[in-house]
Design a protein around this motif. Structure first.
Motif, PDB file in Angstrom:
ATOM      1  N   ASN A   1      -1.677  -3.181  -6.829  1.00 39.59           N
ATOM      2  CA  ASN A   1      -2.318  -3.132  -5.508  1.00 39.59           C
ATOM      3  C   ASN A   1      -3.457  -3.914  -5.358  1.00 39.59           C
ATOM      4  N   SER A   2      -4.243  -3.796  -6.255  1.00 35.63           N
ATOM      5  CA  SER A   2      -5.555  -4.407  -6.507  1.00 35.63           C
ATOM      6  C   SER A   2      -5.501  -6.206  -6.549  1.00 35.63           C
TER       7      SER A   2
ATOM      8  N   LYS B   1      -7.361  -5.600 -21.749  1.00 31.97           N
ATOM      9  CA  LYS B   1      -6.582  -5.334 -20.592  1.00 31.97           C
ATOM     10  C   LYS B   1      -5.991  -6.484 -19.878  1.00 31.97           C
TER      11      LYS B   1
ATOM     12  N   SER C   1       1.575  -0.054  -9.638  1.00 28.11           N
ATOM     13  CA  SER C   1       0.164   0.440 -10.248  1.00 28.11           C
ATOM     14  C   SER C   1      -1.031   0.147  -9.260  1.00 28.11           C
ATOM     15  N   ARG C   2      -1.903   0.767  -9.482  1.00 29.14           N
ATOM     16  CA  ARG C   2      -3.303   0.612  -8.865  1.00 29.14           C
ATOM     17  C   ARG C   2      -3.792  -1.075  -9.184  1.00 29.14           C
ATOM     18  N   GLU C   3      -3.425  -1.561 -10.266  1.00 26.94           N
ATOM     19  CA  GLU C   3      -3.712  -2.803 -10.690  1.00 26.94           C
ATOM     20  C   GLU C   3      -3.122  -3.804  -9.916  1.00 26.94           C
TER      21      GLU C   3
ATOM     22  N   TYR D   1       2.262   1.778  -3.343  1.00 27.38           N
ATOM     23  CA  TYR D   1       0.805   2.084  -4.068  1.00 27.38           C
ATOM     24  C   TYR D   1       1.037   3.805  -4.333  1.00 27.38           C
ATOM     25  N   PHE D   2       0.683   4.218  -2.899  1.00 27.62           N
ATOM     26  CA  PHE D   2       0.665   5.678  -2.607  1.00 27.62           C
ATOM     27  C   PHE D   2       1.731   6.615  -3.050  1.00 27.62           C
TER      28      PHE D   2
ATOM     29  N   GLU E   1       0.886  -1.121   0.086  1.00 31.27           N
ATOM     30  CA  GLU E   1       0.003   0.054  -0.114  1.00 31.27           C
ATOM     31  C   GLU E   1       0.722   1.307  -0.136  1.00 31.27           C
TER      32      GLU E   1
ATOM     33  N   ALA F   1       1.186  -6.570 -14.089  1.00 34.21           N
ATOM     34  CA  ALA F   1       1.008  -6.370 -12.691  1.00 34.21           C
ATOM     35  C   ALA F   1       1.227  -7.605 -12.020  1.00 34.21           C
TER      36      ALA F   1
ATOM     37  N   GLY G   1       3.572   5.651  -5.667  1.00 35.03           N
ATOM     38  CA  GLY G   1       3.639   5.794  -7.389  1.00 35.03           C
ATOM     39  C   GLY G   1       4.591   4.611  -7.821  1.00 35.03           C
TER      40      GLY G   1
ATOM     41  N   LYS H   1      -4.155  -7.467  -3.136  1.00 36.99           N
ATOM     42  CA  LYS H   1      -4.895  -7.669  -1.885  1.00 36.99           C
ATOM     43  C   LYS H   1      -6.135  -8.698  -2.625  1.00 36.99           C
TER      44      LYS H   1
END
Length: 224
Positions: free
Chosen positions: A109-110, A137, A105-107, A99-100, A96, A144, A102, A113
């Protein structure tokens, strides 16, 4: 230096334990790979001598950590060396935090999880859960996964066979993923207290005893 052909799963385990790190295919100059040590006719033979089947069995049996850890290539790492390789290639920051900041990527991180919530989830289910099933995608999903393996946040824990409603095998098997922390905890592999620099020294000392100078130079670059 290992220079013989490996014919059985048990022989391959001994090689992994001796070398500490074994790529599936050629990666390190003047250094063996599972591909170079085994008979080509056994690959994809769907027999007990098939190294393609061994690759995930090593992980599911807790023999070696498995994933695309180095240069986006599939690697097997022994139980002994795994915590040291993780210390050198991994990050001290939580997913996390990265991710914050940078750095992932958001993907990624997701996906991390999702894997942490469903350890051993297979690729098909993971891609669907991540909302990345669309064809366009696919690359985002694959990148990722590569990023998370490269930092050793996740490992390949085995395969999930695709089955029909009668429980019979139906179609291609799918790779299963697990977080590094879950896999090592489940297989009773402890973390190390060493610093990154001390872990690197340990690895270089190890490889200086099992490989050539040319190979060692490459390992020094990999471990930076």
């Amino acid at each position: 230096m290992v220079d013989y052909k490996v014919k059985t799963y048990e022989e391959a385990i001994k090689v992994i334990e001796e070398l500490g790190l074994l790529p599936l295919a050629s990666l390190i100059p003047d250094y063996p790979s599972l591909n170079s040590l085994t008979l080509q006719e056994n690959w994809h033979s769907d027999t007990e001598f098939d190294p393609w089947l061994w690759r995930t069995k090593f992980s599911s049996d807790g023999v070696a950590g498995y994933g695309k850890f180095i240069k986006k290539k599939s690697i097997l790492v022994s139980r002994e060396l795994l915590p040291y390789v993780k210390k050198v290639l991994g990050s001290n920051e939580l997913i996390e935090e990265r991710y914050f900041s940078g750095s992932i990527s958001r993907e990624a991180n997701s996906i991390y999880k999702i894997i942490s919530q469903e350890e051993g989830i297979d690729t098909r289910a993971l891609r669907a859960r991540a909302g990345l099933k669309e064809k366009e995608k696919k690359k985002i999903f694959e990148n990722a996964l590569l990023d998370l393996q490269g930092s050793m946040d996740i490992v390949i824990s085995g395969i999930q066979e695709k089955k029909n409603i009668d429980g019979e095998k139906n179609g291609w098997s799918s790779t299963a993923f697990e977080t590094y922390d879950s896999w090592t905890s489940r297989n009773k592999i402890a973390n190390i207290d060493s610093s990154r620099e001390d872990a690197k020294k340990y690895l270089i000392a190890h490889f200086s005893n099992v490989c050539s100078k040319e190979s060692l130079t490459k390992f020094e670059k990999i471990f930076g």
